[in-house]
Design a protein around this motif. Structure first.
Motif, PDB file in Angstrom:
ATOM      1  N   LEU A  97      10.951   9.250   3.796  1.00 30.88           N
ATOM      2  CA  LEU A  97      10.165   8.631   4.868  1.00 30.88           C
ATOM      3  C   LEU A  97       9.751   7.205   4.506  1.00 30.88           C
ATOM      4  N   ALA A  98       9.421   6.975   3.238  1.00 34.33           N
ATOM      5  CA  ALA A  98       9.035   5.630   2.818  1.00 34.33           C
ATOM      6  C   ALA A  98      10.190   4.652   2.985  1.00 34.33           C
ATOM      7  N   LEU A  99      11.396   5.065   2.620  1.00 36.17           N
ATOM      8  CA  LEU A  99      12.557   4.181   2.775  1.00 36.17           C
ATOM      9  C   LEU A  99      12.840   3.905   4.250  1.00 36.17           C
ATOM     10  N   VAL A 100      12.687   4.922   5.094  1.00 38.34           N
ATOM     11  CA  VAL A 100      12.862   4.713   6.538  1.00 38.34           C
ATOM     12  C   VAL A 100      11.835   3.703   7.048  1.00 38.34           C
ATOM     13  N   ALA A 101      10.584   3.815   6.567  1.00 38.06           N
ATOM     14  CA  ALA A 101       9.535   2.884   6.990  1.00 38.06           C
ATOM     15  C   ALA A 101       9.827   1.464   6.507  1.00 38.06           C
ATOM     16  N   PHE A 102      10.289   1.338   5.258  1.00 42.05           N
ATOM     17  CA  PHE A 102      10.660   0.014   4.744  1.00 42.05           C
ATOM     18  C   PHE A 102      11.763  -0.605   5.605  1.00 42.05           C
ATOM     19  N   VAL A 135       0.841  -1.204   0.000  1.00 42.94           N
ATOM     20  CA  VAL A 135       0.000   0.000   0.000  1.00 42.94           C
ATOM     21  C   VAL A 135       0.874   1.251   0.000  1.00 42.94           C
ATOM     22  N   LEU A 136       1.908   1.249   0.852  1.00 43.40           N
ATOM     23  CA  LEU A 136       2.821   2.388   0.911  1.00 43.40           C
ATOM     24  C   LEU A 136       3.473   2.626  -0.444  1.00 43.40           C
ATOM     25  N   GLY A 137       3.952   1.547  -1.078  1.00 44.18           N
ATOM     26  CA  GLY A 137       4.566   1.696  -2.392  1.00 44.18           C
ATOM     27  C   GLY A 137       3.598   2.243  -3.420  1.00 44.18           C
ATOM     28  N   GLY A 138       2.339   1.765  -3.373  1.00 47.06           N
ATOM     29  CA  GLY A 138       1.337   2.256  -4.320  1.00 47.06           C
ATOM     30  C   GLY A 138       1.014   3.731  -4.122  1.00 47.06           C
ATOM     31  N   PHE A 191       1.668   9.367  -5.889  1.00 50.71           N
ATOM     32  CA  PHE A 191       2.065  10.745  -5.608  1.00 50.71           C
ATOM     33  C   PHE A 191       3.134  11.220  -6.589  1.00 50.71           C
ATOM     34  N   LEU A 192       4.110  10.365  -6.879  1.00 46.81           N
ATOM     35  CA  LEU A 192       5.179  10.744  -7.813  1.00 46.81           C
ATOM     36  C   LEU A 192       4.624  10.979  -9.210  1.00 46.81           C
ATOM     37  N   VAL A 193       3.733  10.083  -9.650  1.00 49.43           N
ATOM     38  CA  VAL A 193       3.123  10.271 -10.974  1.00 49.43           C
ATOM     39  C   VAL A 193       2.303  11.552 -11.004  1.00 49.43           C
ATOM     40  N   GLY A 194       1.555  11.803  -9.922  1.00 48.38           N
ATOM     41  CA  GLY A 194       0.758  13.022  -9.864  1.00 48.38           C
ATOM     42  C   GLY A 194       1.598  14.275  -9.939  1.00 48.38           C
ATOM     43  N   LEU A 195       2.756  14.296  -9.270  1.00 52.57           N
ATOM     44  CA  LEU A 195       3.635  15.466  -9.323  1.00 52.57           C
ATOM     45  C   LEU A 195       4.176  15.703 -10.724  1.00 52.57           C
ATOM     46  N   VAL A 196       4.473  14.605 -11.425  1.00 53.26           N
ATOM     47  CA  VAL A 196       5.005  14.753 -12.782  1.00 53.26           C
ATOM     48  C   VAL A 196       3.937  15.271 -13.738  1.00 53.26           C
ATOM     49  N   LEU A 197       2.689  14.817 -13.565  1.00 53.53           N
ATOM     50  CA  LEU A 197       1.629  15.141 -14.517  1.00 53.53           C
ATOM     51  C   LEU A 197       0.863  16.422 -14.201  1.00 53.53           C
ATOM     52  N   ARG A 198       0.961  16.921 -12.968  1.00 53.46           N
ATOM     53  CA  ARG A 198       0.083  18.028 -12.573  1.00 53.46           C
ATOM     54  C   ARG A 198       0.414  19.324 -13.271  1.00 53.46           C
ATOM     55  N   GLY A 199       1.690  19.544 -13.629  1.00 55.48           N
ATOM     56  CA  GLY A 199       2.087  20.795 -14.247  1.00 55.48           C
ATOM     57  C   GLY A 199       2.136  21.929 -13.239  1.00 55.48           C
ATOM     58  N   LEU A 250      -0.659  14.012   1.341  1.00 51.54           N
ATOM     59  CA  LEU A 250      -0.837  13.636   2.741  1.00 51.54           C
ATOM     60  C   LEU A 250      -0.784  12.121   2.924  1.00 51.54           C
ATOM     61  N   SER A 251      -1.370  11.381   1.973  1.00 49.93           N
ATOM     62  CA  SER A 251      -1.312   9.917   2.064  1.00 49.93           C
ATOM     63  C   SER A 251       0.121   9.415   1.995  1.00 49.93           C
ATOM     64  N   ALA A 252       0.939  10.050   1.139  1.00 54.12           N
ATOM     65  CA  ALA A 252       2.341   9.643   1.018  1.00 54.12           C
ATOM     66  C   ALA A 252       3.117   9.919   2.293  1.00 54.12           C
ATOM     67  N   MET A 253       2.650  10.855   3.097  1.00 54.86           N
ATOM     68  CA  MET A 253       3.302  11.137   4.376  1.00 54.86           C
ATOM     69  C   MET A 253       2.799  10.210   5.489  1.00 54.86           C
ATOM     70  N   TRP A 254       1.503   9.906   5.471  1.00 56.71           N
ATOM     71  CA  TRP A 254       0.940   9.137   6.581  1.00 56.71           C
ATOM     72  C   TRP A 254       1.038   7.623   6.388  1.00 56.71           C
TER      73      TRP A 254
END
Length: 764
Positions: free
Chosen positions: A251-256, A27-30, A35-43, A57-61
């Protein structure tokens, strides 16, 4: 063969399949990928509720959830795990406040509640890094500590160069709370990078493979901080750019990392990853030289120059004091156990007399701690797993002792502990605490291991004022604890006699095994439907030349402790199958049941040996019934299944002995290849005049039949019990009402004289 009194719940092993990646990690990876895809596409543009809000926020929590799940898994056994979880939670909380403010177009003051959350991350993470490092400090030599210090200072010097614009801007204004907060960010980043580089250098070859995941996470986090600070300094930072992904990735790598670490049972011991010991100091020295050279050409901060100079100074220290440091390191290594990092036997003999001599009248206690059945771990799972177990045991013990106590590994699975300034009462309390700590399961490379410990205690000065005397008495007390299965025992004067008796008995046991002093008696088992004798149970006796016939309760515990159970089991199997072959040749197709202890069942060669014994005698595997205790099945479900499936596949039948006598779940009846249940005699003997006991026996018979299992009643000593069991459909009865255990010759006479129409009232 009756080979047990009451089995110990120790040295239990299970070999489950490697755990798959936690679904929370998926779930965390997804979430992170989204979030990464959204940042690239949002413009470019204003605040995006989907990308900057929900996904951000989901990527942080999501890392917060993974971290606290790791805390739950470790049950707070490792303090660094909740510290990391708290650090990630603080940052996520600060980020949430910041994002919500940005959503409303609000410009936050400095400092704000967001800064409290952001800044809370750094000290908590630094504390989490420091805890395991401090735990190892006393076991590290000066060269190792110098490597860590050189690595920290070198990393700090490089980061100080990169952060120079931020530091300059932060300190150039008037001193205020906002200035302090602005300066705190780059300084914390500097400390964070220096901390994990220094700890990694100090750990050297003890760094785990997962350490690289933590390092990548913290590097990503610190690099994003630096990049953000530089952009903010020039007024170029806006919310919703790929820069925001850096914190989420970190933060994701720390959690992993935390999730993987928590799966090692304590969160402390990781698999060894080989790192050349001079790698970090060499890189740090080169970096420090680069900073000083750069400082001669362009302006760099005073902090960077100071850190670079300190790096080179410490790096040169081994050259100046090489001889002295080398001697100190050699002295430390000679007194240190290589596997666990604890003091060794040499250190024990050097250190304890010094401590006791400080105040000869001050009471102290000396422990000798021995892991129960550790040999089974090595024999069945390999020495690599045994070594990992010893490492984690040493850490659990150290975590429960005071700083004034002394812990050493004497060799093998034996540890010594001096409780300086301890009464007998405190010694007993500490012994109970240590045994409780070791009772928690260990997970070692996918293998769950649960061990027990026996502790012998001697008291200073009452029971000796010399280390040798204290060790000898603690050793006798330890064996007394094993014999009594009490877990711990304080030495008494009578133990000396008991110890001598134990040694004599052990020598006689070895002699008895070599000189064929062990005999097998047989107790018949009656088919309650036909009233015929279908089989017998083999029960071992020791025909001692002086003491006469010795029963199992008086020698099996010592056989187990001495590691002789494999030999005794082989003798009983051979004798029982030899006799079975004779009966079959006489036209008596009896089956024979042999009790197999837990220590024999973990022997991976047991099925092949049994098949060889049957084949050599021309017997079908179905003539042999192996009786095992439900304690083994409950504690080692996966391992029991693997072994029992092999035995059952070759045709040997399996019975559960003393069924219902332990605290158990019945699920193993569904999962394991079992043919027969032997209801413990305590249920049968309590039926007379007890309606509830009678109903319980009847229900158990029905349960066995509903599962397709045969039910055997042990301890049948009266005609009334016999008749009731027959009326309730019990399959087999065994007990004194039928016959007690007798030698084969006497059983032959009993069988020959037994009327097929009238069951005898008993056997003398």
């Amino acid at each position: 063969m009756r080979v047990r009194t009451r089995p110990e719940r120790v040295a239990t092993l299970s070999v489950p399949p490697k755990p798959s990646r936690s679904w929370l990690n998926w779930v965390l990876g997804g979430v992170l990928a989204g979030f990464l895809v959204g940042l690239v596409l949002r413009g470019d543009g204003d605040f995006n509720p989907l990308v900057d809000g929900w996904l951000g926020l989901s990527a942080m929590w999501a890392p917060v959830v993974v971290c606290w799940w790791a805390v739950y898994r470790t049950r707070f056994r490792a303090v660094e795990v909740p510290l990391v979880a708290a650090a990630v939670t603080c940052f996520a909380a600060g980020n949430s406040y910041f994002v919500l403010a940005a959503r409303g177009g609000q410009v936050l003051p400095v400092p704000s509640l967001a800064d409290i959350g952001f800044l809370g991350f750094y000290p908590l993470m630094l504390a989490a890094l420091a805890v395991p490092a401090i735990r190892q400090l006393r076991h590290l030599g000066w060269p190792v500590l110098l490597d860590g210090a050189v690595g920290s200072l070198g990393a700090g010097a490089v980061l100080a160069v990169l952060l120079r614009p931020v530091l300059t801007a932060a300190v150039s204004g008037e001193l205020s709370l906002a200035t302090v907060v602005a300066t705190a960010y780059p300084m914390f980043d500097l400390l964070l990078v220096a901390g994990f580089v220094g700890i990694g250098a100090a750990q050297g070859r003890n760094v785990g493979r997962r350490w690289s995941v933590l390092v990548l996470g913290l590097v990503a986090f610190a690099a994003t901080d630096v990049f953000y600070a530089l952009l903010q300094l020039n007024g170029q930072y806006v919310v919703g750019t790929p820069v925001d992904a850096g914190w989420a990735v970190g933060l994701a790598l720390v959690a992993f990392w935390l999730d993987g670490t928590s799966r090692s049972a304590t969160g402390r011991v990781l698999s060894v990853w080989s790192i050349p010991t001079q790698t970090v100091p060499t890189i740090a020295t080169a970096a420090a030289l680069g900073v000083l050279i750069l400082g001669s050409q362009v302006a760099v901060s005073t902090l960077a120059v100071t850190l670079a100079a300190a790096t080179l100074t410490l790096a040169a220290a081994p050259l100046v004091f090489r001889h002295r440091i080398r001697l100190a390191d050699m002295h430390l290594q000679a007194r240190t156990d290589e596997l666990t990092g604890l003091p060794n036997r040499r250190a024990l003999y050097s250190e304890i007399p010094k401590r006791l001599a400080v105040d000869p009248r001050r009471r102290s206690a000396l422990f000798l701690l021995d892991l129960d059945k550790f040999k089974e771990v090595n024999d069945s799972l390999g020495h690599d797993i045994g070594d990992l177990l010893l490492i984690q045991v040493s850490q659990r013990l150290g975590g429960k002792l005071a700083s004034s106590d002394f812990l050493a590994r004497l060799g093998g699975d034996e540890f010594a502990i001096l409780l300086y300034g301890s009464s007998a009462e405190r010694a007993v309390t500490v012994a109970e605490t240590l045994r409780s700590a070791l009772s928690e399961p260990f997970v070692l490379d996918g293998v769950t291991v649960q061990v027990g410990a026996s502790i012998g205690i001697s008291l200073y000065p009452d029971q000796g004022d010399a280390l040798g005397a204290l060790l000898r008495k603690a050793d006798m007390a330890m064996y007394r604890a094993k014999a009594l299965r009490s877990g711990h025992h304080v030495y008494r004067d009578t133990d000396n006699t008991d110890g001598d008796e134990r040694m004599r008995t052990l020598a006689e046991l070895r002699e008895g095994l070599e000189n064929d002093q062990f005999v097998v008696h047989y107790q018949p088992k009656i088919d309650l439907d036909t009233n015929d004798v279908r089989g017998v149970e083999a029960l071992v006796r020791w025909n001692h030349p002086l003491r006469g016939l010795v029963y199992p309760d008086d020698f099996i515990p010592l056989v187990e402790q001495a590691g002789l159970m494999k030999t005794l089991t082989g003798i009983v199997l051979e004798k029982a199958l030899d006799q079975t072959k004779v009966w079959h040749a006489q036209g008596r197709p009896l089956t024979v049941a042999v009790n197999i202890s837990a220590s024999s069942l973990i022997d991976l060669e047991l099925p092949d040996r049994i098949l060889g014994l049957l084949t050599d005698r021309g017997l079908s595997p179905s003539v042999l019934m192996l009786e095992i205790t439900e304690d083994f099945l409950m504690a080692d479900r996966d391992r029991a299944r693997a072994i029992l499936v092999r035995l059952r596949a070759m045709g040997t039948r399996i019975a559960v002995d003393d069924f219902g006598s332990g605290y158990s779940s019945l699920s193993y009846l569904r999962d394991l290849p079992i043919d027969e249940l032997k209801l413990d005699k305590s249920f049968i003997m309590s039926m007379s005049g007890n309606a509830r006991a009678t109903a319980l026996v009847a229900s158990t018979i029905d349960l066995a039949h509903s599962l397709g299992l045969r039910m055997v009643a042990e301890g049948v000593e009266s005609g009334g019990d016999y008749a009731y069991l027959a009326s309730r459909g019990c399959d087999v009865a065994q007990g004194l009402y039928v016959s007690g255990p007798v030698a084969a010759e006497e059983l032959d006479r009993w069988l020959a004289s037994r009327s097929s129409l009238l069951l005898p009232a008993g056997h003398d």
